[in-house]
Structures are given as structure tokens and as C-alpha cells.
Design a protein around this motif. Structure first.
Motif, PDB file in Angstrom:
ATOM      1  N   ILE A   1       1.632  13.897  80.172  1.00 15.88           N
ATOM      2  CA  ILE A   1       0.600  14.881  80.505  1.00 15.88           C
ATOM      3  C   ILE A   1       1.072  16.295  80.173  1.00 15.88           C
ATOM      4  N   ILE A   2       2.374  16.505  80.306  1.00 11.91           N
ATOM      5  CA  ILE A   2       2.942  17.834  80.065  1.00 11.91           C
ATOM      6  C   ILE A   2       2.513  18.392  78.709  1.00 11.91           C
ATOM      7  N   ILE A   3       2.324  17.468  77.732  1.00 15.15           N
ATOM      8  CA  ILE A   3       1.965  17.916  76.383  1.00 15.15           C
ATOM      9  C   ILE A   3       0.754  18.834  76.390  1.00 15.15           C
ATOM     10  N   SER A   4      -0.183  18.580  77.290  1.00 16.53           N
ATOM     11  CA  SER A   4      -1.418  19.359  77.264  1.00 16.53           C
ATOM     12  C   SER A   4      -1.189  20.805  77.683  1.00 16.53           C
ATOM     13  N   PHE A   5      -0.040  21.115  78.247  1.00 12.78           N
ATOM     14  CA  PHE A   5       0.264  22.497  78.620  1.00 12.78           C
ATOM     15  C   PHE A   5       1.247  23.143  77.646  1.00 12.78           C
ATOM     16  N   GLN A   6       1.493  22.466  76.504  1.00 13.16           N
ATOM     17  CA  GLN A   6       2.523  22.950  75.575  1.00 13.16           C
ATOM     18  C   GLN A   6       1.969  23.153  74.175  1.00 13.16           C
ATOM     19  N   TYR A   7       2.728  23.892  73.359  1.00 18.72           N
ATOM     20  CA  TYR A   7       2.545  23.789  71.917  1.00 18.72           C
ATOM     21  C   TYR A   7       3.496  22.681  71.520  1.00 18.72           C
ATOM     22  N   PHE A   8       2.999  21.482  71.506  1.00 18.76           N
ATOM     23  CA  PHE A   8       3.891  20.333  71.368  1.00 18.76           C
ATOM     24  C   PHE A   8       4.480  20.266  69.967  1.00 18.76           C
ATOM     25  N   ASN A   9       5.775  20.183  69.900  1.00 21.84           N
ATOM     26  CA  ASN A   9       6.475  20.060  68.635  1.00 21.84           C
ATOM     27  C   ASN A   9       7.319  18.793  68.688  1.00 21.84           C
ATOM     28  N   PRO A  10       6.917  17.775  67.918  1.00 20.91           N
ATOM     29  CA  PRO A  10       7.596  16.476  68.034  1.00 20.91           C
ATOM     30  C   PRO A  10       9.091  16.582  67.771  1.00 20.91           C
TER      31      PRO A  10
ATOM     32  N   ASP B 254       7.454  24.693  73.450  1.00 22.20           N
ATOM     33  CA  ASP B 254       7.066  25.926  74.136  1.00 22.20           C
ATOM     34  C   ASP B 254       5.831  25.705  74.990  1.00 22.20           C
ATOM     35  N   TRP B 255       5.732  26.550  76.047  1.00 21.48           N
ATOM     36  CA  TRP B 255       4.598  26.414  76.946  1.00 21.48           C
ATOM     37  C   TRP B 255       3.375  27.151  76.407  1.00 21.48           C
ATOM     38  N   ALA B 256       2.206  26.569  76.651  1.00 24.00           N
ATOM     39  CA  ALA B 256       0.971  27.186  76.179  1.00 24.00           C
ATOM     40  C   ALA B 256       0.081  27.581  77.342  1.00 24.00           C
ATOM     41  N   GLY B 257       0.465  27.250  78.539  1.00 18.33           N
ATOM     42  CA  GLY B 257      -0.405  27.536  79.682  1.00 18.33           C
ATOM     43  C   GLY B 257      -1.682  26.721  79.596  1.00 18.33           C
ATOM     44  N   LEU B 258      -2.796  27.365  79.875  1.00 20.86           N
ATOM     45  CA  LEU B 258      -4.060  26.636  79.922  1.00 20.86           C
ATOM     46  C   LEU B 258      -4.845  26.760  78.619  1.00 20.86           C
ATOM     47  N   GLU B 259      -4.173  27.238  77.569  1.00 21.57           N
ATOM     48  CA  GLU B 259      -4.914  27.522  76.345  1.00 21.57           C
ATOM     49  C   GLU B 259      -5.704  26.338  75.815  1.00 21.57           C
ATOM     50  N   HIS B 260      -5.084  25.149  75.787  1.00 24.28           N
ATOM     51  CA  HIS B 260      -5.778  23.982  75.233  1.00 24.28           C
ATOM     52  C   HIS B 260      -6.970  23.593  76.088  1.00 24.28           C
ATOM     53  N   PHE B 261      -6.853  23.849  77.393  1.00 24.07           N
ATOM     54  CA  PHE B 261      -7.986  23.529  78.261  1.00 24.07           C
ATOM     55  C   PHE B 261      -9.148  24.486  77.994  1.00 24.07           C
ATOM     56  N   LYS B 262      -8.810  25.741  77.739  1.00 25.92           N
ATOM     57  CA  LYS B 262      -9.869  26.708  77.423  1.00 25.92           C
ATOM     58  C   LYS B 262     -10.580  26.298  76.138  1.00 25.92           C
ATOM     59  N   TYR B 263      -9.785  25.964  75.118  1.00 25.70           N
ATOM     60  CA  TYR B 263     -10.391  25.563  73.853  1.00 25.70           C
ATOM     61  C   TYR B 263     -11.225  24.299  74.044  1.00 25.70           C
ATOM     62  N   MET B 264     -10.734  23.421  74.897  1.00 23.96           N
ATOM     63  CA  MET B 264     -11.444  22.170  75.168  1.00 23.96           C
ATOM     64  C   MET B 264     -12.841  22.440  75.713  1.00 23.96           C
TER      65      MET B 264
ATOM     66  N   LEU C 172      -5.137  10.467  64.791  1.00 22.37           N
ATOM     67  CA  LEU C 172      -5.494  10.579  63.381  1.00 22.37           C
ATOM     68  C   LEU C 172      -5.358  12.013  62.898  1.00 22.37           C
ATOM     69  N   ASN C 173      -5.645  12.980  63.772  1.00 23.19           N
ATOM     70  CA  ASN C 173      -5.661  14.365  63.314  1.00 23.19           C
ATOM     71  C   ASN C 173      -4.515  15.195  63.863  1.00 23.19           C
ATOM     72  N   LEU C 174      -3.569  14.551  64.494  1.00 22.87           N
ATOM     73  CA  LEU C 174      -2.344  15.201  64.941  1.00 22.87           C
ATOM     74  C   LEU C 174      -2.579  16.335  65.939  1.00 22.87           C
ATOM     75  N   GLN C 175      -3.709  16.354  66.635  1.00 23.20           N
ATOM     76  CA  GLN C 175      -3.981  17.391  67.635  1.00 23.20           C
ATOM     77  C   GLN C 175      -3.564  16.867  69.004  1.00 23.20           C
ATOM     78  N   TYR C 176      -2.269  16.669  69.166  1.00 22.18           N
ATOM     79  CA  TYR C 176      -1.796  15.991  70.372  1.00 22.18           C
ATOM     80  C   TYR C 176      -2.223  16.713  71.650  1.00 22.18           C
ATOM     81  N   GLU C 177      -2.084  18.047  71.649  1.00 30.27           N
ATOM     82  CA  GLU C 177      -2.279  18.805  72.890  1.00 30.27           C
ATOM     83  C   GLU C 177      -3.719  18.691  73.373  1.00 30.27           C
ATOM     84  N   LEU C 178      -4.641  18.911  72.428  1.00 30.24           N
ATOM     85  CA  LEU C 178      -6.056  18.861  72.782  1.00 30.24           C
ATOM     86  C   LEU C 178      -6.431  17.475  73.289  1.00 30.24           C
ATOM     87  N   ALA C 179      -5.959  16.456  72.581  1.00 28.02           N
ATOM     88  CA  ALA C 179      -6.287  15.089  72.971  1.00 28.02           C
ATOM     89  C   ALA C 179      -5.720  14.775  74.356  1.00 28.02           C
ATOM     90  N   THR C 180      -4.503  15.251  74.617  1.00 28.09           N
ATOM     91  CA  THR C 180      -3.914  14.987  75.930  1.00 28.09           C
ATOM     92  C   THR C 180      -4.692  15.715  77.022  1.00 28.09           C
TER      93      THR C 180
END
Lengths: 296, 566
Positions: free
Chosen positions: A32-41, A49-59, A258-266
Motif C-alpha cells: 500500500i505504501i507505493i500509493s504514497f510514493q514516487y515508486f522507483n522499482p 521518495d515520498w509523494a504525499g497525497l499527490e496520487h490520490f489527488k490525481y485519482m 500494463l502501463n507501469l503506473q504503479y502508484e495510481l493503480a495502488t
């Protein structure tokens, strides 16, 4: 206290279940942590690095998110209702059938699809409804133009629910038939003597007799309301019906894998889990309230 | 359908891996490479004394039955030759088919569990570089690339190396494909045309007439109305090639778009000189309107976008036209001709736009890249494998009928940009008796030319200037016929017609595209497909343009402008 001697065995029997739950449900929650990060495999979950709530906002900005949530709810609710009514009606009809052998045969035949996977059934359904398939050939006999059923976004949810009912109603029937055999035959005899016809005894004896089963099944299925069926939809859909057929699970799969958008998907997956958790809690409470169903 | 059972398991596995993996194990500093390099001089073709292991990913078509009995994807003429020539043992980290391979690669990237080397696309390459998961190959390229391959890479005017250079380091080995792969042609059943007394359609109006005749006038003569005018893309296929995937788009409508001077998916120069995205221009709207019209009249395959394999009706002799690059005998046409020896598929640079020009969109030379896992002990092995393939193709070592070149580990194509056109002219000269194989002795970059020249007269009958299927003798050698027919028929319009190509201003992703492009593309693909198939009114295009700009399109256009200015 009365059960003390037995209790140990019961708890021992829980171990495999808990182990399964731990390995497949608790451990992955770490992700779940991935959704709060700029996930870099390359850096891994611990190093990104941490992204805060950015992905949730975009979601919440994306139209897709609303769409997949509402699609999921609509399709799952339709499935719950249809999967309640169809097996119930079928069980009642089967119950009225007096010829035992025929009854067994029908029962066996209708529950067979339950054991096939959606990969197989999906292929069959797509073929049935294809442009040159049997359904269109039948329609042609009545002078209708051939239609691409699986390209029609309006129709798609109904095809999904319909094919799901076709796969599952036979299996659901078994539960109702079991409940029906639990009704005391003396009640029917008494009603008969009092002059009740078939409809009367159906209304006053059969239906009340299986009411608890029906309520219990419905309430429990509420917990699944966000699981509209990945396997099924994945095997049936195409881009033309994304607008009404794309559900959370299929969207997360496409976006994340398929589209490598791990954070958004998480992030979307997490939102689903939160809503799902609330729904399960509510349905468990309701099951306790109405039919006194409890696990412990 | 058969491929679709895996995703759920994959998804589950993904979460498991994500949950369980941490970065500590994979980031141990690299030490071992140095000792191997310093002891011996770099030799592009050198054999290792001790056996060297490499694990790779490979695409395998499960329905492919080319391999001789006893051979496997891991043990065949290619892997045995590699063992013998280089003493390299190839192992598969994973093998998957088409779309599944892309999923498997994504999964490997996400879980940081990479094979020693693999072939990736431009988007995956960028992802890998940013995640710092792959090795710097600058030295490997400089020391180990064979002279022929270097020549081909450097003849792209820097395009191939630019695509793999990040912060001055070469991070991957680029493939270089022929220009011809990016030019989409009209393939048409000439025998159907002849039967119905029609000419190849030059304008959109004529295209419509021909398609109508193919649908309504029973060109296959079975008395039933069961033929397709124009085949469309299959489920998941693209309506047109775009700047990220600029070549080899099968069964899309690229030439129909360019006949309307529309270049969707490409970055074009706007009227004021600044970049503009082709998909939001009025020409694209016009082209969509025309496609919508063709579809509603039943002239495009009614099942386009839903069919699982668009090539089935072509193989079965039920389709009259489709759009694709030159190499279609490598695609469905070999089987189509095996089914029906009369199926006379010919290629044309058609239809033309209103000014009577054919204006195809041009591709970038490199769309496939070999990357090497960071800390792999022998980062030069993949380069040696590529050198070895190229050399053996020149020497005609491999027999394609004993397993296609797809079985070669880490294969990417190295072709001079004009390989197809050059080969067409060369084979014509040879057939006409003007030249012989010796005349081309110095053109070593055209690696397959010697074998092409050696086999052409066994499969091509006179008259040599006619390309009709009746003048070929494919039974003599199906493997050689597939190539020769692709080149002579698919390459003919490239040589015999004059046309001007339209390039995209940019062929790679800008930073904001990484998070936004997927959803913008989804919006575009779905809207256009729905417009063409009549599921949404044409006016949807206008709201699409607005949404596209609002959801990041405007910002991305700005980024593209900056990227070009650099």
C-alpha cells in the motif's frame, strides 16, 4: 467454558486459514505504501521518495476513477440481485417437479457451468453473441439486422450479469433446495387439509421457510459488492465498452501492470479496499442483526 | 482467449513480490566486471574460454510449429550455434507471447527481478533508466560493437544513439529498422479487382466504390454475402501508428488518415511554427467522419475492434483490403496463399489525398532496445550475440524453416534504412540479367542480399516484370518465397512511386507524459474507436479536444516545444 475440551481443536483448525490469510492478505498490504510514493522499482519500496497525497489527488481528478467505481457498484449490485432471484425461482420450480429422476438430471446439468473457468465460458459467450454467431443467426430468422452485442456499451452490463447468472444459478439452487428439504412436510399436509392450494402453501409455508437462507446469502454478498468479477469482465470486455464495463480490478490491472503506473493503480486499489472494508463490516453487522449470524 | 488466464495470477504474484521485496539484496556494488575485461582485449566475436551464462526474456508464439522435432525454444539451431561460436549458455528467465510478454516485463521491472538482458520498448527503457536498474553500456558499445553494426547505427544520423543516450551514457543497444517498416500501404486482392473489372482505388471515393463491390458483388464467388471490404484493427489493435510506436501497425487505417492529410498520434508543426498534436486537428476530425461513414455502410469489417485476430479473415480469403507495411508475406499472406493459390495480394501506395499525393507518416529508426541488468558480470555478451547474429545472417548460416529468427536470443533487427528499396532494385537487376551476385560483394550491410539473389530465380517465374501470384513458384521454397514476395510486392510501391514522408517532431516521452500520457492515450483511443463504430456522435471529437487539453495535453505540448528547442 462448557466447550473448553473441544475448543482447542477448533482453534487448531483455524491455523491453515489464518496462515493463508496472513500470506496472501496481510503481507501484501505492505505494498500500500507505493500509493504514497514516487515508486522507483530500482530503489524498492523502502527507498523510494515520498509523494504525499499527490496520487490520490490525481485519482480524484480523473474521470476514469468515478467511472470504474460506479461501474463496479452497478455491475456488482445487479449481480447480487439477479443471483438472488434466479436461483430462488428455479429452486421453487424444481421443488414443484414431482419426477425425482428428472429433477436430479436438471439439477446436475444447470450447475455444471459453475465448475468451468471464465476463460472457457468467456470464449463460449463471445462466440454465441458474435457477428455470425447463433444469436444473430436466430435474430436473422425474424428479419433482424445482425448486431455486435459485445461492442454495445449500453448492453454490456446486462450481458455480464446475464452470463454470470447462467454460470452460477445452478449452484445457488442447491443451497435453496437444501433449505427447502428442511421444511417440515407436516406443515404442507396440515395446509392441505385446511384447503390451501399450491399457491397458498407456496406463499405461506415455502417462502417463509427459506427466508432466513435468502436473507443470509444476500447480506453476506454485500461484502463482495466491490468484487464485480475480474475474470469474467477481463475475458469479455473490449475498449468499446470500457465506459460501462471497466471495473476497479480490470482498471487497476491495466493501469498498474500494463502501463507501469504503479502508484495510481495502488491508490485506486487502496480506496477499493477501504470501501470494501466498510461494506463488509456493515454487512456482518446486518447479518448479526437480522438472522443472528456470527462467526465467533 | 487462451492467453487471458494468467493476469489474475500475475496480479497476485505482483502484490506478493511488491510486499516481499526490498532494495537491499539487489544493490550490492558491482566488482566482478573489471577482472574479466582487463585480462583480454575486446573482441566482438571472441569465444569465451569458460562457459558463460546469460538469462534472457524471449517472445514465443505458442502456436508456432516451425521448430523441427526435438528442438525447443532453448535448444535449437540458434542456441547451439551460439554455444559453439561464443561458448555462451542461454537460459530463459521467462518466455511469453506478445501482449503477455509486455506484462511479464512490466512485472520484472516492478519487482526489480530482471533477466540478465532483455529486449524492451522506448517507454520501458526510460522506466529502467530512471529506476537505475540497467547497466551503462557506453564501453561495451565502443569496444565490442562489430564494424558493420556500428556503421548501421551511425548511419541513422545519430537518431539510434540519441534514443539510448541518457546523460551522455549509452544505456541500451538500439536496433535499427528499415524505413519501410514505418510506411503503411494498401494491400488488395488483385484477383477480386480483376474479377469485378475494377482498378486499384486512388481516391477515397474510389476506395469506397471498391470496398462496396468487395462486400456486395460476391468477389469470392460462393453465392453468399460474406466478404469484408476493408479489414480493421483487432481487439487491442491501434487505429494508427503514433510517435511512440511509429512502425509496423497492422490493419490500422494510417493511409486513410493521411489521405485526409491527417496525422493523428504525431507531433506536427502548427501554423505558427510551434508543435501541435495531430490527433486534435480538424483534419483528423474529417478523417474520422469519413471512416465513420465507411463503417456505417458496412464497408469496414463490422467486427473490427472486437475480433481477436484480424488476420483470420485474410487467411480465410474473406477480406479484400487492409493496410500494413511491406512485410505482409511474413504476416498472414503466406497462409492465405497456402489456402488459396489464386489469392493475388498486391500492395499499392494508395489512396492519395486531394492533391493526388501519397503522404505516409515516417517512423523513427529505433523502437527496440537491448538492455542489460545492472551488475551482470558480462555486460558485453548481449553485444556479442548481436554481432554473431548479424555475421551469420551475412553468411546465410541459419535456415528459417528450422525455426524463425524470432528464436534467436535477444534478437533486434539491424537493417540499413533503405534495405528494402535497395533489395528490390538489386533483385530486379539480377532478374533482368544486368547484374550478378558479384556486383554486390561490397554491400555487406545488406546482410540477406546474397541469399536473396541466390534463391530468387527458383521461386520467381517469367515474366519477371509481373508480380502476380501466378508468376511465382512458392512451393519451391516457402521460406525464400515469403521474403522475396514481401520485398518484391511490398517493396515495389516504395521504389516505383514518389512520395513525401511526414515525420513526427518528437519520437520519445517528455517528463509529464510519464504520468499523464497513458490516460490521454486511453481517452483518444476510446473516443476515436467509438466515433468510427457509431457508438458516439462525431461531435464527441470536439469535447475530446477540450478534455485532452485540460487533462494535461496543453502542458505536454509546452514540454514538447521545449524538448524540440533543445
Amino acid at each position: 467454558m462448557r466447550m473448553k475440551g473441544f475448543a482447542k481443536h477448533y482453534y487448531l483448525m483455524l491455523i491453515p486459514g489464518f496462515l493463508w490469510l496472513f500470506v496472501f492478505s496481510i503481507v501484501p498490504m505492505f505494498g500500500i505504501i507505493i500509493s504514497f510514493q514516487y515508486f522507483n522499482p530500482g530503489k524498492g519500496i523502502l527507498g523510494s521518495d515520498w509523494a504525499g497525497l499527490e496520487h490520490f489527488k490525481y485519482m480524484f481528478l480523473l474521470k476514469d476513477t468515478q467511472e470504474v467505481f460506479s461501474n463496479t457498484l452497478v455491475i456488482a449490485s445487479m449481480k447480487i440481485v439477479a443471483n438472488l432471484i434466479a436461483p430462488l425461482l428455479f429452486a421453487l420450480m424444481l421443488n414443484e417437479l414431482r419426477l425425482m429422476i428428472l429433477r436430479r438430471w436438471i439439477q446436475t446439468i444447470v450447475y455444471l457451468p459453475h465448475f468451468l473457468s471464465w476463460v472457457i465460458l468467456g470464449g463460449i459467450v463471445l462466440d454465441l453473441f458474435s457477428y455470425n454467431g447463433p444469436v444473430n443467426q436466430l435474430a436473422a430468422l425474424f428479419g433482424l439486422q445482425p448486431k455486435l452485442f459485445f461492442a454495445d456499451a449500453q448492453l454490456f452490463p446486462f450481458l455480464v450479469v446475464g452470463s454470470d447468472v447462467w454460470k452460477e444459478f445452478g449452484f445457488g439452487t442447491i443451497i435453496y433446495l437444501a433449505a427447502l428439504t428442511g421444511i417440515n412436510p407436516a406443515l404442507y399436509e396440515a395446509a392441505n387439509i385446511d384447503g390451501a392450494g399450491r399457491w397458498r402453501s407456496l406463499w405461506h409455508i415455502t417462502l417463509p421457510g427459506i427466508r432466513t437462507t435468502a436473507v443470509l446469502l444476500t447480506v453476506l454478498s454485500l461484502g463482495n459488492v466491490l468484487n464485480a468479477g475480474f475474470d469474467q469482465i477481463f475475458n469479455l470486455y473490449n475498449p468499446l465498452v470500457y465506459s460501462t464495463g471497466d471495473i476497479i480490478d480490470t482498471w487497476v490491472y491495466r493501469t498498474g501492470l500494463l502501463n507501469l503506473q504503479y502508484e495510481l493503480a495502488t491508490a485506486v486499489g487502496l480506496l477499493k479496499s477501504v470501501v470494501g472494508f466498510l461494506l463488509i463490516s456493515v454487512s456482518y453487522y446486518l447479518a448479526y442483526r437480522f438472522v443472528n449470524y456470527r462467526i465467533f | 482467449m487462451k492467453n487471458k488466464s494468467k493476469p489474475l495470477a500475475l496480479l497476485l504474484a505482483c502484490f506478493l513480490v511488491l510486499g516481499a521485496c526490498s532494495n537491499t539484496t539487489n544493490n550490492t556494488p558491482a566488482a566482478p566486471e573489471k577482472s574479466a575485461e582487463s585480462s583480454e582485449p575486446a573482441d566482438p566475436f571472441g569465444r569465451y574460454e569458460e562457459p558463460v551464462q546469460i538469462s534472457i526474456s524471449i517472445e514465443i508464439d505458442p502456436t508456432d510449429n516451425e521448430l523441427p522435432p526435438g528442438d525447443t525454444p532453448l535448444d535449437n539451431q540458434y542456441t547451439r550455434q551460439i554455444k559453439e561460436a561464443l561458448n555462451v549458455d542461454v537460459d530463459h528467465q521467462f518466455a511469453a507471447s506478445g501482449q503477455n510478454l509486455r506484462q511479464r516485463i512490466s512485472l520484472a521491472i516492478a519487482s526489480n527481478d530482471l533477466p540478465d538482458a532483455m529486449v524492451v520498448n522506448a517507454v520501458e527503457l526510460r522506466q529502467l533508466v530512471e529506476a537505475d536498474q540497467i547497466a551503462d553500456l557506453t564501453e561495451v558499445y565502443e569496444q565490442y560493437a562489430s564494424p558493420d553494426i556500428k556503421t548501421i547505427i551511425e548511419n541513422t544520423n545519430g537518431a539510434a544513439l540519441d534514443a539510448v543516450t541518457f546523460d551522455g551514457k549509452i544505456m541500451a543497444l538500439p536496433g535499427v529498422q528499415a524505413n519501410a517498416d514505418g510506411i503503411h500501404l494498401l494491400w488488395i486482392r488483385q484477383d477480386w479487382l480483376d474479377k469485378l473489372n475494377l482498378e486499384p482505388p486512388t481516391t477515397m471515393a474510389e476506395l469506397e466504390d471498391v470496398a462496396r463491390a468487395f462486400v456486395e458483388d460476391d468477389p469470392d464467388g460462393n453465392g453468399k454475402r460474406d466478404t469484408i471490404g476493408i479489414t480493421g484493427p483487432e481487439s487491442g489493435g491501434k487505429l494508427y501508428a503514433n510517435f511512440l510506436e511509429s512502425k509496423n501497425n497492422l490493419y490500422g487505417f494510417d493511409p486513410i488518415f493521411s489521405a485526409h492529410d491527417a496525422f493523428p498520434g504525431y507531433w506536427l508543426e502548427g501554423e505558427d511554427g510551434s508543435p501541435v498534436y495531430g490527433s486534435i486537428l480538424p483534419e483528423t476530425r474529417e478523417a474520422l467522419a469519413s471512416l465513420r461513414d465507411l463503417y456505417s455502410k458496412g464497408l469496414i469489417d463490422p467486427e473490427m475492434g472486437v475480433r481477436n485476430k484480424a488476420d483470420e479473415p485474410i487467411i480465410a480469403g474473406k477480406s479484400g483490403m487492409f493496410f500494413a507495411p511491406w512485410w505482409m508475406a511474413y504476416g498472414p499472406l503466406t497462409n492465405a496463399v497456402k489456402n488459396d493459390p489464386e489469392a493475388n495480394w498486391q500492395a499499392y501506395a494508395l489512396p492519395l489525398n486531394q492533391n493526388g499525393e501519397f503522404k505516409p507518416h515516417a517512423a523513427t529508426p529505433s523502437t527496440e532496445f537491448v538492455v542489460v541488468r545492472k551488475n551482470y558480470e558480462h555486460p558485453e555478451v548481449p553485444m556479442k550475440l548481436l554481432n554473431n547474429l548479424f555475421k551469420n545472417e551475412q553468411e546465410n548460416t541459419f535456415d528459417p524453416s528450422k525455426g524463425g529468427p524470432g528464436y534467436y536470443p535477444l534478437r533486434v533487427v539491424y537493417a540499413p534504412s533503405d534495405e528494402i528499396e535497395f533489395t528490390v532494385k538489386a533483385l530486379r537487376d539480377v532478374l533482368a540479367g544486368n547484374k550478378t551476385a558479384e556486383d554486390f560483394a561490397n554491400d555487406k550491410a545488406y546482410k540477406l542480399l546474397p541469399s536473396d539473389i541466390a534463391s530468387i530465380k527458383t521461386i520467381k517465374n517469367e515474366p519477371y516484370d509481373s508480380m502476380d501470384i501466378a508468376t511465382w513458384n512458392p512451393e519451391a521454397n516457402w521460406g525464400a518465397w515469403t521474403r522475396a514476395y514481401s520485398i518484391m510486392v511490398g517493396g515495389r510501391p516504395l521504389v516505383d512511386t514518389e512520395f513525401e514522408e511526414v515525420s513526427s517532431l518528437l519520437y520519445e516521452q517528455t517528463p509529464l507524459m510519464e504520468s499523464r500520457w497513458v490516460n490521454l492515450r486511453k481517452l483518444e483511443d476510446e473516443t476515436f474507436l467509438r466515433i468510427i463504430m457509431g457508438a458516439a456522435p462525431l461531435e464527441t471529437f470536439d469535447s475530446f479536444v477540450e478534455n485532452w487539453k485540460r487533462q494535461g495535453g496543453d502542458q505536454i505540448t509546452q514540454e514538447v516545444k521545449e524538448a524540440i528547442a533543445q
